[in-house]
Design an enzyme around this catalytic site. Sequence first.
Site, PDB file in Angstrom:
ATOM      1  N   LYS A   1     -35.991  33.174  44.074  1.00  0.00           N
ATOM      2  CA  LYS A   1     -35.429  34.462  44.494  1.00  0.00           C
ATOM      3  C   LYS A   1     -35.117  35.342  43.277  1.00  0.00           C
ATOM      4  CE  LYS A   1     -32.709  33.808  47.886  1.00  0.00           C
ATOM      5  NZ  LYS A   1     -31.538  33.473  48.713  1.00  0.00           N
TER       6      LYS A   1
ATOM      7  N   LYS B   1     -26.887  26.041  42.865  1.00  0.00           N
ATOM      8  CA  LYS B   1     -26.172  26.042  44.144  1.00  0.00           C
ATOM      9  C   LYS B   1     -25.065  25.003  44.082  1.00  0.00           C
ATOM     10  CE  LYS B   1     -26.359  28.232  48.128  1.00  0.00           C
ATOM     11  NZ  LYS B   1     -26.613  29.685  48.252  1.00  0.00           N
TER      12      LYS B   1
ATOM     13  N   SER C   1     -25.120  40.688  43.050  1.00  0.00           N
ATOM     14  CA  SER C   1     -24.362  39.806  42.154  1.00  0.00           C
ATOM     15  C   SER C   1     -24.732  40.088  40.702  1.00  0.00           C
ATOM     16  CB  SER C   1     -24.645  38.337  42.487  1.00  0.00           C
ATOM     17  OG  SER C   1     -23.889  37.911  43.591  1.00  0.00           O
TER      18      SER C   1
END
Length: 421
Positions: free
Chosen positions: A99, A111, A354
Site C-alpha cells: 500500500k 502491523k 498518516s
Amino acid sequence: MTAIEVRRAASPLDDARTSLGEAIDILGYSDGMRQMLATPRREMTVAIPLRRDNGQVEVFTGHRVQHNLSRGPAKGGLRYSAAVDLDEVRALAMWMTWKCALLDVPYGGAKGGVAVDPRQLTLDELERLTRRYTSEILPMIGPARDIPAPDIGTNEQTMAWIMDTYSTNVGYTVPGVVTGKPLSLGGSRGRASATSRGVTVIALEALRHRGIEPSSATAAVQGFGKVGRDAARFLFEAGVRVQAVSDVDGAVFASGGLDLDALGEHVDLTGSVVGFAAAEPIDPADLLELELGLLVPAAVEGVIHEGNADRIRARVVVEGANGPTTSEADRMLAERDVFVVPDILANAGGVLVSYFEWVQGNQSYWWSQREVEDRLRDRMSSAWHAVLEGAQQRGTSLRTAATCIAVERVAEAHRLRGLYP
C-alpha cells in the site's frame, strides 16, 4: 450470523503470499527476491499482564510485525480484536508494504495487534493494556523506526496513550511516534475519515469506469465502524443510494436508501445498526449477495470466499477492509466480470493522510482540512489511473497490476541498497 462469523477459517497470509507470488512471476524476479519479499523483517510477540479493575490479573498476547524497511520506517495500524493472531498480523503488515509503495509513500509496512475484545474492558483497563503493550514493544517503535496508527478496536485516544508512554520513557515529547492522534496533540485534520474518503474517491472512479453514474447507483457497505460509516456517508453525499449496512451485531436494509444521518444517530445512541426503525433487518451474510452497483466490504478479512463468491451480484466491489476477498474468490469474481478494486489501492487513504500527519509534525506546520482532502484526492486519483493503465497494459486484474507496481518499487529499493554484509 455476524460479520466475524462469515470469515473463512484459513489464514489471510496465504492470500497475501499468493498475490505476491503472482506479481513475482510476472516481473520475473528470482526465488531469492521472492523469499525476501515474503518474509517479515522483524517480529515481536509479547505477553501483556493486565490488572483488571476488580484486582485480578489477566494475561493477553500482543504482536508487532515489521514486514519491510527498504523504503523507509515501518508504518501500520494497531488492532484490538479477539480474532488477532500472528499470521493475520503478518499478512496485514505485508499489505501495508504494498500500500505504501503503491501510493509512493516513503514507508515500509508494519502491523500490530492484541488478542482482546476491547468491548469487554473498561476505559481504565484499556489504558493500562495499551501502556503495557507499548512498553513491551518500545525497542521496535519510534518516529524513524515504526509508527503505529489506529485500526479495528483502537482510536485516537489509544494513540495518545502510546505517544505519552513512549515520550515518558525517552524523556521528551515525541508526537511523531504515532499518527491518528487527537488534533490537540499534533494530529492532522482529515485523518479520522481519510480511509473512508479514499474509498469513496476510488469507488466513484470505479463506478464511472464501468459506465455507472453515481446518481443512479445502489450500494451496500459491510462494516459501520472506522471505515464503513464515513464511506457510507460520503457515498450518500455523492448521490449513491446506500441500501444496506452492517456491523458486528447485524445488518439493515432499505430499498429506497438508508437515511445515513438518522442511522448514525441511532448507532450513537445504541451502539449498533440493529433495531434501526427506518429499515428492515437482514442477515449480515445476505448483505454481501444483494444485487447492487457497488459493494464495499469494510469490516474484516476473508468475507468473500469460495463459498459465496458465486452469489456476489454487485457489479463493482471496492475493498474498504484489508483482504476481504480470498484468492480463490478473486478468481471466481473475475470469471463473472465482477470488477474488484483491491484493498492496497482502495483503502490507502488512511496511510496517505498518516504520512501527511507525519510530515506536518516534522515541519511543525499544520495544513487546513481542505489542503488535506485535496492532496488526498489528487494522490488517490493518480494511483487509480496508474493501476488501471497497468492492468490494461499487462492484461491483468487491478489487484495484480497494483501489486506489480508496489512490488517493483520495493524490489528496486532492495536492489539499490544492496545486501548487507
